[in-house]
Design an enzyme around this catalytic site. Structure first.
Site, PDB file in Angstrom:
ATOM      1  N   TYR B 286       0.864  -1.177   0.000  1.00  0.00           N
ATOM      2  CA  TYR B 286       0.000   0.000   0.000  1.00  0.00           C
ATOM      3  C   TYR B 286       0.898   1.225   0.000  1.00  0.00           C
ATOM      4  O   TYR B 286       1.755   1.360   0.869  1.00  0.00           O
ATOM      5  CB  TYR B 286      -0.870   0.020   1.255  1.00  0.00           C
ATOM      6  CG  TYR B 286      -1.773  -1.185   1.403  1.00  0.00           C
ATOM      7  CD1 TYR B 286      -1.284  -2.383   1.927  1.00  0.00           C
ATOM      8  CD2 TYR B 286      -3.119  -1.135   1.044  1.00  0.00           C
ATOM      9  CE1 TYR B 286      -2.102  -3.492   2.068  1.00  0.00           C
ATOM     10  CE2 TYR B 286      -3.950  -2.242   1.198  1.00  0.00           C
ATOM     11  CZ  TYR B 286      -3.429  -3.412   1.708  1.00  0.00           C
ATOM     12  OH  TYR B 286      -4.254  -4.509   1.854  1.00  0.00           O
ATOM     13  N   HIS B 297      -7.138  -0.256  -1.940  1.00  0.00           N
ATOM     14  CA  HIS B 297      -6.624  -1.577  -2.289  1.00  0.00           C
ATOM     15  C   HIS B 297      -5.109  -1.509  -2.451  1.00  0.00           C
ATOM     16  O   HIS B 297      -4.560  -0.481  -2.820  1.00  0.00           O
ATOM     17  CB  HIS B 297      -7.248  -2.067  -3.593  1.00  0.00           C
ATOM     18  CG  HIS B 297      -8.709  -2.363  -3.454  1.00  0.00           C
ATOM     19  ND1 HIS B 297      -9.175  -3.463  -2.767  1.00  0.00           N
ATOM     20  CD2 HIS B 297      -9.795  -1.696  -3.895  1.00  0.00           C
ATOM     21  CE1 HIS B 297     -10.494  -3.441  -2.793  1.00  0.00           C
ATOM     22  NE2 HIS B 297     -10.904  -2.391  -3.474  1.00  0.00           N
ATOM     23  N   LYS B 328      -3.955  -5.694  -9.635  1.00  0.00           N
ATOM     24  CA  LYS B 328      -2.703  -5.211  -9.067  1.00  0.00           C
ATOM     25  C   LYS B 328      -1.597  -5.433 -10.098  1.00  0.00           C
ATOM     26  O   LYS B 328      -1.795  -6.123 -11.097  1.00  0.00           O
ATOM     27  CB  LYS B 328      -2.370  -5.974  -7.777  1.00  0.00           C
ATOM     28  CG  LYS B 328      -3.444  -5.839  -6.708  1.00  0.00           C
ATOM     29  CD  LYS B 328      -3.049  -6.550  -5.424  1.00  0.00           C
ATOM     30  CE  LYS B 328      -4.258  -6.944  -4.593  1.00  0.00           C
ATOM     31  NZ  LYS B 328      -5.069  -5.791  -4.165  1.00  0.00           N
TER      32      LYS B 328
END
Lengths: 351, 351
Positions: B286, B297, B328
């Site tokens: 993060y 997220h 991601k």
């Protein structure tokens, strides 16, 4: 009023008297009854009662009073930390569960397990086990020979728990097709090209991959060395099977023969195996192929391993996560020295 | 009228005369000009023209006339099969591309590459390269030291192509938080428990994971051995850093020190690393954590490897596919002996 327990370190249980039997065993499924009105608690059960404030302390053999922190610091019992975390998690999800051995449960699961988890609403005395649950930390290796049907709970380094359902699962399908005879083909460095095969070889039986866009009307099919070995062995393409298999071993070493054993078994079971490369697997499989035009989605992703393979939980998490993300089930084909295949599937489970 | 080429096997090119220069080079970006009006074609270019019917045949040194099939069967040149498939695929997607060397391109890419791919609508003569493209088969190992920025095209065993953009990518973030001092903690078999830390340690700085549901009002935090080693080194928790690191090595061997080096670097860069176990990675990260309540997220999944690691394309496909499926980006942290970290990211690319 919170009770105190007595840590019988030799026996590895915590004994509690007073009205523990009624309060903790009869109505809430902890421990098992001893003589008199005492109950015996497994260390994880005692820890949970300390955690919830139901037990005020546990007194050890030397008379020291242990609170939750001190009891946990003792790490009483094998895999205490991870077992406690799973125990607490399932309790918080509304399940009753017990150590999977006598005398906690009268009829423990056959397979080695840490806990017997009961169906929601039922307890240890109802005689019905929902899950035979095994608990491991994420760094614990799992030899393929030790896989057992049941639920595997993996506790990661930050104490999050992932549950997997492990089942035996033999793939089967309804795909069948007549193979052609002696199609012209060339063996290249790492693939095979089949020249002008009958259109059904791809369209119905789903072998290979057409080379697109040729301006001539000459369908050309590329096959993997694996598909080609299978076809050559059956005389469908005009290549020496030995030569194709040799090339396969040059390219992928001993994996080739294992994958060929699995490929062959799948085809014999009416299942179509195609490459699983894009999913990081060995195969993606289609159970019921009538025509490529009306192809559904593949249902399984298969990884092929030798039967002495050792799984790392992290790779299991990855495989299962990916399969789930693409709406498929992850399966493992464990191949022994003789080419025999043992099938397992792993799916994510939310208890 | 289709032309014929002459295979100059010593030079490794196919020479074509007549109006080839205008038809194939000037207007369609194949080959490079020779003296007179001939052009020289790389084997993949010649194969493509045969494939499309623009060349009728290629005559070899012995006078034999080779059609597409026969030319392909010769496998002229290194990695011919996979390079041809990628060449044909990119051509069919509307790109001009050339072998990434002189004299095909005047200014070849610095990094070793198979092809220079030009921006759509542009050709070899326009002096602009869109992708420096490297082609490998799925069974080709990629040593970490040979990673280069650019595009990697992986051809699987059934001739499907997956394109990856490989870039250097240093993570950075804006998370910062003051650490507490000397919190009580216990070192367990494979994790650490921190007793009653300041609430900000988790809520703002996102260390550890709270133990839920305690009936007492005593927040308890579980940390991984990695987080605990970092915190212990900085005096935030009252454990001997050496003891925690030793425990880490017991549990995960030499991976621990590598992961700790990467964990430390990420924290220093303002990035919060949490375990990537559920994604089969080392970390999920993060970049900008203000509070756990308003957590977005994670953006990256990171795998940690030694700098002499050898990638298998199948594992790259798996990692990148999963990352993409959970929105991601996949990154790799390559750690050298001294603990220095080299960062790479890999993303799926549709050319």
């Amino acid at each position: 009023m919170a009770l105190e327990g007595r840590f019988d370190e030799a026996a590895g249980v915590v004994r509690v008297g007073d009205d523990a039997r009624q309060r903790y065993h009869d109505s809430r499924g902890y421990g098992y009854p001893l003589e008199g009105n005492e109950i015996a608690l497994a260390p994880v059960e005692a820890a949970h009662l300390l955690y919830r404030g139901d037990l005020e302390a546990v007194v050890d053999d030397s008379g020291e009073r242990l609170d939750f922190r001190a009891f946990v610091a003792r790490e009483p019992g094998r895999k205490f930390g991870v077992r406690f975390l799973v125990y607490a998690d399932l309790r918080s999800r509304g399940f009753y569960l017990s150590p999977a051995s006598e005398p906690w449960v009268a009829d423990p699961p056959e397979e080695p397990a840490d806990f017997a988890v009961f169906p929601r609403g039922k307890g240890p005395g109802d005689g019905e086990i929902e899950y035979a649950l095994r608990v491991i930390g994420e760094r614990t290796d799992v030899p393929a020979g030790e896989l057992t049907a049941g639920v595997l709970a993996v506790v990661d380094e930050e104490s999050e728990i992932t549950y997997f359902e492990v089942s035996r699962r033999d793939p089967s399908g309804t795909t069948g097709a007549t193979l052609p005879d002696g199609c012209e083909a060339d063996l290249l460095a790492d693939r095979v090209v089949v020249w002008e095969p009958p259109v059904d070889l791809y369209e119905s039986a789903f072998y290979g991959q057409p080379l697109e866009g040729r301006e001539y009307d000459k369908p050309t099919l590329q096959c993997s060395l694996l598909e080609a070995a299978y076809l050559a062995e059956r005389g469908a393409i005009a290549l020496e099977p030995t030569a194709v298999r040799e090339r396969g071993r040059e390219v992928e070493g001993e994996r080739f023969d294992r994958r060929l054993a699995v490929y062959t078994t799948l085809r014999e079971r009416g299942v179509v195996p195609k490459t699983g490369y894009k999913f990081g697997a060995d195969f993606r499989t289609y159970a019921d192929v009538e025509s490529v035009e009306n192809l559904g989605h593949s249902e399984l992703l298969i990884r092929v391993h030798p039967d002495d393979y050792v799984f790392e939980p992290r790779d299991l998490a990855l495989d299962v996560r990916l399969a789930h993300g693409v709406r498929k089930t992850m399966a493992f084909a464990l191949v022994d020295e003789a080419g025999g295949v043992d099938w397992w599937s792993l799916e994510r489970l939310t208890p």
